[in-house]
Design a protein around this motif. Structure first.
Motif, short mmCIF file in Angstrom:
data_model
loop_
_atom_site.label_atom_id
_atom_site.label_comp_id
_atom_site.label_asym_id
_atom_site.label_seq_id
_atom_site.Cartn_x
_atom_site.Cartn_y
_atom_site.Cartn_z
N UNK A 65 0.83 -1.20 0.00
CA UNK A 65 0.00 0.00 0.00
C UNK A 65 0.87 1.25 0.00
N UNK A 66 0.48 2.24 -0.80
CA UNK A 66 1.21 3.50 -0.87
C UNK A 66 0.99 4.31 0.41
N UNK A 67 1.99 5.14 0.74
CA UNK A 67 1.92 5.94 1.97
C UNK A 67 0.67 6.82 2.04
N UNK A 68 0.27 7.41 0.92
CA UNK A 68 -0.91 8.29 0.93
C UNK A 68 -2.16 7.53 1.37
N UNK A 69 -2.30 6.30 0.92
CA UNK A 69 -3.45 5.50 1.32
C UNK A 69 -3.35 5.09 2.79
N UNK A 70 -2.13 4.80 3.22
CA UNK A 70 -1.91 4.42 4.61
C UNK A 70 -2.25 5.58 5.54
N UNK A 71 -1.83 6.79 5.18
CA UNK A 71 -2.10 7.96 6.01
C UNK A 71 -3.60 8.18 6.14
N UNK A 72 -4.34 8.10 5.05
CA UNK A 72 -5.78 8.31 5.09
C UNK A 72 -6.46 7.27 5.98
N UNK A 73 -6.12 6.01 5.81
CA UNK A 73 -6.73 4.94 6.60
C UNK A 73 -6.36 5.06 8.08
N UNK A 114 -3.88 0.40 20.52
CA UNK A 114 -4.19 0.67 19.11
C UNK A 114 -3.96 2.14 18.80
N UNK A 115 -4.34 3.03 19.72
CA UNK A 115 -4.12 4.46 19.53
C UNK A 115 -2.62 4.74 19.35
N UNK A 116 -1.80 4.15 20.25
CA UNK A 116 -0.35 4.35 20.17
C UNK A 116 0.20 3.83 18.84
N UNK A 117 -0.28 2.67 18.42
CA UNK A 117 0.19 2.08 17.15
C UNK A 117 -0.17 2.98 15.98
N UNK A 118 -1.40 3.49 15.96
CA UNK A 118 -1.84 4.36 14.86
C UNK A 118 -1.03 5.65 14.82
N UNK A 119 -0.85 6.25 15.96
CA UNK A 119 -0.10 7.51 15.98
C UNK A 119 1.35 7.28 15.58
N UNK A 120 1.95 6.19 16.05
CA UNK A 120 3.34 5.89 15.70
C UNK A 120 3.48 5.61 14.20
N UNK A 121 2.53 4.89 13.63
CA UNK A 121 2.58 4.60 12.20
C UNK A 121 2.42 5.88 11.39
N UNK A 122 1.54 6.74 11.83
CA UNK A 122 1.34 8.02 11.15
C UNK A 122 2.62 8.85 11.21
N UNK A 123 3.25 8.87 12.36
CA UNK A 123 4.50 9.59 12.52
C UNK A 123 5.58 9.04 11.58
N UNK A 124 5.64 7.72 11.48
CA UNK A 124 6.62 7.07 10.60
C UNK A 124 6.37 7.43 9.14
#
Length: 125
Positions: free
Chosen positions: A45-53, A86-96
């Motif tokens: 998956x491309x980063x843009x799609x990952x960020x939106x999801x 899950x919140x921590x995982x989402x925020x960390x992934x977004x940061x990455x």
């Protein structure tokens, strides 16, 4: 839950918050074929799609988690896939995914919300 993570209904947003090798730990797959497909698909998956999801998952989980203080009997952390981890995982992934880009995550609390009341200048809501 149904809008954030329910693979059998093709709802995968929360899966974008996790490295692909951790997604299968979320459960809820219709069968082993679907699990393997999703784990492999998330790698491409491309980063843009990952960020939106990921943002969608944060909004959905934030809404559910904000019920914790007002409705403790709902036990949101245990009855949904939306929990503080899950919140921590989402925020960390977004940061990455946004690293090196001109985006700020300062508006997203580091800790999961506990109430629907926003407190300006506070890290934990």
């Amino acid at each position: 839950n149904q809008q954030t993570w329910m693979p059998q209904m093709r709802q995968f947003d929360l899966g974008f918050c996790y490295p692909s090798d951790e997604v299968e730990g979320l459960g809820g797959f219709a069968n082993d074929k679907q699990r393997k497909w999703l784990v492999n698909a998330l790698k491409d998956v491309k980063d843009a799609e990952t960020v939106q999801a990921t943002l969608t998952a944060l909004v959905q989980c934030g809404g559910a988690l904000s019920l914790r203080s007002g409705f403790p009997h709902l036990d949101v952390d245990k009855t949904t896939v939306c929990n503080a981890n899950a919140w921590k995982k989402c925020r960390a992934m977004l940061e990455k995914k946004l690293k090196g880009k001109s985006a700020s995550l300062s508006w997203i609390p580091e800790k999961a919300p506990k109430s629907p009341v926003l407190k300006a200048g506070k890290e934990e809501l």
